[in-house]
Design a protein around this motif. Structure first.
Motif, mmCIF file in Angstrom:
data_model
loop_
_atom_site.group_PDB
_atom_site.id
_atom_site.type_symbol
_atom_site.label_atom_id
_atom_site.label_comp_id
_atom_site.label_asym_id
_atom_site.label_seq_id
_atom_site.Cartn_x
_atom_site.Cartn_y
_atom_site.Cartn_z
ATOM 1 N N ALA A 1 1.054 -0.924 -0.724
ATOM 2 C CA ALA A 1 0.255 0.094 -0.070
ATOM 3 C C ALA A 1 0.929 1.361 -0.084
ATOM 4 O O ALA A 1 0.586 2.593 0.732
ATOM 5 C CB ALA A 1 -0.456 -0.083 1.042
ATOM 6 N N TYR A 2 2.033 1.574 -1.317
ATOM 7 C CA TYR A 2 2.693 2.643 -0.981
ATOM 8 C C TYR A 2 1.956 3.791 -1.617
ATOM 9 O O TYR A 2 0.348 3.157 -2.420
ATOM 10 C CB TYR A 2 3.768 2.610 -2.822
ATOM 11 C CG TYR A 2 4.946 1.027 -2.014
ATOM 12 C CD1 TYR A 2 6.069 1.744 -1.204
ATOM 13 C CD2 TYR A 2 4.082 -0.225 -2.567
ATOM 14 C CE1 TYR A 2 6.682 0.750 -1.013
ATOM 15 C CE2 TYR A 2 5.813 -0.087 -1.328
ATOM 16 C CZ TYR A 2 6.803 -0.373 -1.010
ATOM 17 O OH TYR A 2 7.070 -1.167 -1.381
ATOM 18 N N SER A 3 1.978 4.848 -1.793
ATOM 19 C CA SER A 3 1.471 6.185 -1.162
ATOM 20 C C SER A 3 2.192 7.525 -2.138
ATOM 21 O O SER A 3 3.654 7.372 -1.939
ATOM 22 C CB SER A 3 -0.637 6.435 -0.720
ATOM 23 O OG SER A 3 0.518 6.718 0.532
ATOM 24 N N CYS A 4 1.463 8.282 -2.903
ATOM 25 C CA CYS A 4 2.002 9.287 -2.706
ATOM 26 C C CYS A 4 1.384 10.729 -3.149
ATOM 27 O O CYS A 4 -0.247 10.787 -3.840
ATOM 28 C CB CYS A 4 3.396 9.679 -4.056
ATOM 29 S SG CYS A 4 3.018 9.721 -5.844
ATOM 30 N N VAL A 5 1.639 11.829 -2.414
ATOM 31 C CA VAL A 5 0.281 12.756 -2.375
ATOM 32 C C VAL A 5 0.780 14.535 -2.272
ATOM 33 O O VAL A 5 1.836 14.177 -2.176
ATOM 34 C CB VAL A 5 -0.559 12.949 -0.847
ATOM 35 C CG1 VAL A 5 -1.042 11.720 -0.845
ATOM 36 C CG2 VAL A 5 0.681 12.522 -0.022
ATOM 37 N N THR A 6 0.625 15.005 -3.310
ATOM 38 C CA THR A 6 0.682 16.947 -3.213
ATOM 39 C C THR A 6 0.942 17.178 -1.915
ATOM 40 O O THR A 6 1.414 18.015 -1.995
ATOM 41 C CB THR A 6 -0.072 17.040 -3.844
ATOM 42 O OG1 THR A 6 -1.741 17.207 -3.827
ATOM 43 C CG2 THR A 6 -0.346 16.824 -5.955
#
Length: 394
Positions: free
Chosen positions: A312-317
């Motif tokens: 459950a990797y993620s990236c957000v601004t």
């Protein structure tokens, strides 16, 4: 989100309407650029000026890839649609090694590993699929013929080749046939070499390894995949998994995590690539927007809690470590980014035929400044203590 400051712009004396495809280090003070005019141009990092002896013309009939061979950046490897790989000594501007594809397939991707004398080449399929898109592994000490040929694992253009950063015998290949294959290059036969097949279900643009075997033995087997439709997925490759291409649905017990189309979620129109910081190990998604003319560098975050999937990797601004390059390359697409981690300077190139240098502050956008990293960790700790619900990926 932090904002990078534009320091300089250069055109490297390129002819009009040229693209710059790739940037690679060329010594401590220079970078090499691969351009659509089939040239390699070495330029000064500070001034972005072409070096006096920095032009190699007609590297191929149609260039496709640029990679470093030695750590010093003195020898550069290029491939082309002429089916040839050439190793260039940038100091003499001469080809010092050459490898010719066994059959007249144009080449679309290469990767190298000097310590083990490895060169890997991937073919471009110019006709409608399915067809032959072979991968060849060369021992650079024996350029007459490949030591291993992988002829049946992909049926369309090879778009990515990546050796595992800690285990260079493990090769990842990706293709517009939608598959990512994992090979053990120590094997002499293709059936024995193929260890896993991951089906992204859309043509693959880029793919690569996540994690570090030195710090996390599980995440070292994780793979990220970006499709040409800007879909992002994460997969795990079991050490003991043996998957044939006819059984591409067989996977590890850990189910893949599909993020889907990231354009709306990240406010972007296209993804350039995913880059890994050599110093921090952080992976950064470079996402561009030509309408609003910016490029964002967004760190990938590991799973937020122990209850989440390991993938459950993620990236957000909203990540405080994220960085925006305002203006980017105008209304033209950014093709590559390179970070000088010693100075924090970022370099970008694009379809406008320009290279640009940016002041990214400490860490160059790959890990963030000390204060922002500290604030980020503090905020995460506060969320955990208060028992707040973690944000979902994207």
């Amino acid at each position: 989100m932090r904002t990078a400051k534009l320091l300089a712009t250069g055109d490297l004396d390129l002819p009009p309407d040229s693209y710059i495809y790739d940037l690679r280090p060329a010594g401590n003070a220079a970078l090499a650029a691969l351009s659509s005019d089939n040239s390699i141009r070495t330029f000064d990092r500070s001034s972005l000026k072409l070096l006096p002896d920095g032009l190699i013309q007609n590297a191929h009939d149609s260039v496709t890839s640029l990679e470093n061979w030695d750590d010093e950046g003195n020898v550069l490897a290029t491939s082309g649609r002429d089916g040839v790989v050439r190793f260039w000594d940038r100091r003499t501007r001469k080809a010092v090694m050459q490898f010719v594809n066994p059959k007249p397939h144009p080449l679309s991707a290469i990767t190298t590993h000097a310590a083990t004398s490895l060169l890997i080449t991937g073919a471009e399929l110019q006709k409608d699929p399915p067809g032959d898109a072979p991968i060849h592994a060369w021992d650079t000490r024996s350029p007459a013929a490949p030591r291993l040929s992988l002829l049946e694992s992909h049926t369309d253009t090879i778009t990515e080749l990546a050796l595992h950063p800690e285990q260079p015998s493990a090769l990842l290949s990706a293709s517009t046939d939608g598959l990512v294959s994992i090979f053990d290059l120590r094997q002499a036969d293709e059936d024995d070499a193929l260890r896993a097949v991951l089906n992204h279900r859309s043509a693959v643009h880029h793919a690569g390894w996540l994690g570090s075997a030195a710090s996390n033995s599980s995440s070292s087997r994780d793979v990220w995949v970006f499709g040409t439709d800007e879909t992002l997925g994460f997969y795990r490759v079991d050490d003991d998994e043996d998957v044939s291409q006819s059984n591409a649905t067989a996977q590890s017990e850990i189910k893949p995590v599909s993020i889907g189309d990231v354009r709306e979620k990240l406010g972007c129109e296209y993804v350039v690539n995913v880059y890994r910081s050599l110093s921090s190990g952080t992976h950064v998604v470079a996402a561009g927007n030509t309408s609003s003319q910016h490029l964002d560098l967004l760190p990938l975050q590991p799973p937020a809690s122990a209850d989440d999937s390991p993938l459950a990797y993620s990236c957000v601004t909203t990540d405080p470590r994220a960085m925006r390059l305002p203006g980017a390359h105008g209304d033209e697409i950014v093709r590559d980014v390179w970070v000088d981690e010693s100075s924090g300077t970022l370099f970008s190139c694009g379809e406008d035929g320009k290279v640009r240098a940016w002041d990214g502050g400490e860490g160059g956008g790959a890990g963030g400044a000390k204060e922002e990293r500290k604030a980020y960790r503090k905020e995460k700790k506060r969320e955990k203590e208060k028992g707040k619900e973690r944000f979902k990926p994207y």
